[in-house]
Design a protein around this motif. Structure first.
Motif, PDB file in Angstrom:
ATOM      1  N   UNK A  70       0.824  -1.240   0.020  1.00 12.04           N
ATOM      2  CA  UNK A  70      -0.083  -0.009   0.093  1.00 12.04           C
ATOM      3  C   UNK A  70       0.912   1.319  -0.115  1.00 12.04           C
ATOM      4  N   UNK A  71       0.649   2.137  -0.958  1.00  9.76           N
ATOM      5  CA  UNK A  71       1.692   3.103  -1.108  1.00  9.76           C
ATOM      6  C   UNK A  71       0.899   4.619  -1.343  1.00  9.76           C
ATOM      7  N   UNK A  72       1.340   5.581  -0.997  1.00 12.43           N
ATOM      8  CA  UNK A  72       0.515   6.860  -1.132  1.00 12.43           C
ATOM      9  C   UNK A  72       1.688   8.060  -1.209  1.00 12.43           C
ATOM     10  N   UNK A  73       1.285   9.124  -1.538  1.00  8.93           N
ATOM     11  CA  UNK A  73       2.058  10.113  -2.040  1.00  8.93           C
ATOM     12  C   UNK A  73       2.574  10.856  -0.923  1.00  8.93           C
ATOM     13  N   UNK A  74       3.987  11.284  -0.804  1.00 11.81           N
ATOM     14  CA  UNK A  74       4.692  12.088   0.289  1.00 11.81           C
ATOM     15  C   UNK A  74       4.613  13.339  -0.176  1.00 11.81           C
ATOM     16  N   UNK A  75       5.120  13.618  -1.169  1.00 12.88           N
ATOM     17  CA  UNK A  75       5.248  15.036  -1.808  1.00 12.88           C
ATOM     18  C   UNK A  75       4.675  15.259  -3.114  1.00 12.88           C
ATOM     19  N   UNK A  76       3.966  16.362  -3.168  1.00 14.14           N
ATOM     20  CA  UNK A  76       3.452  16.686  -4.549  1.00 14.14           C
ATOM     21  C   UNK A  76       1.974  16.324  -4.730  1.00 14.14           C
ATOM     22  N   UNK A  77       1.683  14.887  -5.048  1.00  9.19           N
ATOM     23  CA  UNK A  77       0.577  14.349  -4.961  1.00  9.19           C
ATOM     24  C   UNK A  77       0.146  13.760  -3.668  1.00  9.19           C
ATOM     25  N   UNK A  78      -0.804  14.224  -2.798  1.00 10.59           N
ATOM     26  CA  UNK A  78      -1.166  13.767  -1.555  1.00 10.59           C
ATOM     27  C   UNK A  78      -2.539  13.305  -1.536  1.00 10.59           C
ATOM     28  N   UNK A  79      -2.818  12.226  -0.895  1.00 14.17           N
ATOM     29  CA  UNK A  79      -4.192  11.665  -0.769  1.00 14.17           C
ATOM     30  C   UNK A  79      -4.417  10.632  -1.694  1.00 14.17           C
ATOM     31  N   UNK A  80      -3.561  10.300  -2.801  1.00 13.74           N
ATOM     32  CA  UNK A  80      -3.881   9.201  -3.859  1.00 13.74           C
ATOM     33  C   UNK A  80      -3.254   7.822  -3.053  1.00 13.74           C
ATOM     34  N   UNK A  81      -4.159   7.052  -2.955  1.00 10.53           N
ATOM     35  CA  UNK A  81      -3.671   5.794  -2.278  1.00 10.53           C
ATOM     36  C   UNK A  81      -3.508   4.576  -3.203  1.00 10.53           C
ATOM     37  N   UNK A  82      -2.563   3.626  -3.296  1.00 11.87           N
ATOM     38  CA  UNK A  82      -2.466   2.695  -4.433  1.00 11.87           C
ATOM     39  C   UNK A  82      -2.202   1.395  -3.601  1.00 11.87           C
ATOM     40  N   UNK A  83      -2.818   0.346  -4.268  1.00 11.30           N
ATOM     41  CA  UNK A  83      -2.924  -0.895  -3.941  1.00 11.30           C
ATOM     42  C   UNK A  83      -1.761  -1.726  -4.813  1.00 11.30           C
ATOM     43  N   UNK A  84      -0.501  -2.367  -4.615  1.00 14.03           N
ATOM     44  CA  UNK A  84       0.426  -3.009  -5.618  1.00 14.03           C
ATOM     45  C   UNK A  84       0.276  -4.238  -5.365  1.00 14.03           C
ATOM     46  N   UNK A  85       0.099  -5.158  -6.234  1.00 13.72           N
ATOM     47  CA  UNK A  85      -0.133  -6.491  -6.331  1.00 13.72           C
ATOM     48  C   UNK A  85       1.177  -7.151  -6.944  1.00 13.72           C
ATOM     49  N   UNK A  86       2.367  -6.406  -7.248  1.00 20.02           N
ATOM     50  CA  UNK A  86       3.524  -7.192  -7.513  1.00 20.02           C
ATOM     51  C   UNK A  86       4.636  -6.307  -6.789  1.00 20.02           C
ATOM     52  N   UNK A  87       5.813  -7.215  -6.807  1.00 17.36           N
ATOM     53  CA  UNK A  87       6.915  -6.471  -6.193  1.00 17.36           C
ATOM     54  C   UNK A  87       7.155  -5.352  -6.875  1.00 17.36           C
ATOM     55  N   UNK A  88       7.650  -4.300  -5.881  1.00 17.35           N
ATOM     56  CA  UNK A  88       7.878  -2.957  -6.334  1.00 17.35           C
ATOM     57  C   UNK A  88       9.154  -2.085  -5.688  1.00 17.35           C
ATOM     58  N   UNK A  89       9.181  -1.011  -6.222  1.00 18.91           N
ATOM     59  CA  UNK A  89      10.117   0.021  -5.469  1.00 18.91           C
ATOM     60  C   UNK A  89       9.319   1.073  -5.457  1.00 18.91           C
ATOM     61  N   UNK A  90       9.011   1.461  -3.995  1.00 18.87           N
ATOM     62  CA  UNK A  90       8.520   2.817  -3.388  1.00 18.87           C
ATOM     63  C   UNK A  90       9.483   3.997  -3.736  1.00 18.87           C
ATOM     64  N   UNK A  91       9.300   4.922  -4.663  1.00 19.30           N
ATOM     65  CA  UNK A  91       9.834   6.048  -4.754  1.00 19.30           C
ATOM     66  C   UNK A  91      10.084   7.033  -3.711  1.00 19.30           C
ATOM     67  N   UNK A  92      11.114   7.725  -3.475  1.00 21.11           N
ATOM     68  CA  UNK A  92      11.358   8.439  -2.283  1.00 21.11           C
ATOM     69  C   UNK A  92      10.118   9.665  -2.363  1.00 21.11           C
ATOM     70  N   UNK A  93       9.346   9.993  -3.486  1.00 22.08           N
ATOM     71  CA  UNK A  93       8.251  10.818  -3.330  1.00 22.08           C
ATOM     72  C   UNK A  93       7.234  10.245  -2.702  1.00 22.08           C
ATOM     73  N   UNK A  94       7.086   8.963  -2.307  1.00 22.16           N
ATOM     74  CA  UNK A  94       6.068   8.183  -1.827  1.00 22.16           C
ATOM     75  C   UNK A  94       6.464   7.800  -0.204  1.00 22.16           C
ATOM     76  N   UNK A  95       5.057   7.379   0.151  1.00 25.81           N
ATOM     77  CA  UNK A  95       5.170   6.732   1.589  1.00 25.81           C
ATOM     78  C   UNK A  95       4.589   5.242   1.325  1.00 25.81           C
TER      79      UNK A  95
END
Length: 251
Positions: free
Chosen positions: A137-162
């Motif tokens: 489960x990933x959401x925006x940390x900087x810039x785009x705030x409030x969008x929540x994403x459910x990721x169903x494959x192994x991933x790399x969360x970028x530093x702009x996200x939480x």
């Protein structure tokens, strides 16, 4: 002949079309009877697209309303023995599903691969390696705030996200819906580029159900999402069909 073929200007500048370009463009014009049939058919396609969009809007509105009732406990799900589940437990979000800043990955260092790189506003790139195993489960940390994403494959969360580092025995998809309902924009700060401070989120107290009720809630909301996704696919397919029709009718 398309109007775009008469446009003037280089690729590095804005192209222009003059009034004379439009007025002198040769076109094929069918008889009135055929025009009426074309208009009627295309009108029916447009009506279908409008109806599908309206259905999707109504379903999205229903989802928002039912989520509010679920997470405020106006709606409760029953257990296997057909009785209500125990009362929800109050916890701080940091004890429930803590968030952590993503990992640095400059765009120039991204090597094309199979694993999604999740930025604050979604999956924009794919990389040859990952940092987090799915589901996530990933959401925006900087810039785009409030969008929540459910990721169903192994991933790399970028530093702009939480991203949720530990589900602590909770159902990941329930956590996803919980964060959508919570509306993380309320925790954003900064007058320029909005930023989400995870510490502000972690100290916020709220009620959470047991895993069994989480499953029922997540399954119910997922079923709604699948209907919304099916409508979106129908809209996209109908719009492509309409575009294809235009190509065959007018070219």
């Amino acid at each position: 002949m398309l109007l775009s073929s008469r446009a003037t200007g280089t690729s590095n500048s804005m192209k222009n079309i003059t009034k004379d370009d439009v007025l002198t463009l040769p076109v094929y014009c069918p008889l009135l009877e055929e025009q009426e049939k074309i208009v009627s058919f295309l009108g029916a396609v447009d009506l279908r697209i409008t109806q599908l969009r309206r259905k999707r809007e109504l379903l999205q509105s229903y989802k928002r309303g039912v989520m509010q009732k679920i997470f405020s406990q106006e709606i409760r799900f029953k257990s296997a023995i057909n009785s209500p589940f125990p009362n929800w437990e109050t916890k701080k979000i940091g004890q429930f599903a803590p968030l952590q800043r993503g990992f640095d990955l400059p765009v120039d260092n991204i090597v094309e691969g199979q694993f999604p790189v999740v930025f604050s506003n979604g999956i924009l790139k794919r990389h040859y390696e990952y940092k987090v195993t799915s589901p996530g489960v990933v959401t925006g940390r900087s810039g785009t705030i409030g969008k929540v994403m459910y990721i169903e494959e192994n991933f790399w969360p970028h530093n702009t996200s939480l991203w949720v580092t530990n589900f602590r025995g909770n159902l990941p998809r329930f956590v996803y819906y919980f964060y959508i309902w919570l509306d993380l924009t309320r925790f954003s700060s900064g007058s320029g580029v909005p930023t989400l401070n995870r510490n502000d989120v972690h100290t916020y107290s709220i009620d959470f159900p047991l895993i069994q009720e989480q499953e029922k809630i997540a399954n119910f909301l997922t079923a709604i999402d699948r209907k919304i996704e099916a409508l979106s696919r129908q809209i996209e397919q109908t719009e492509k069909f309409k575009k294809g029709l235009f190509q065959k009718l007018f070219v």
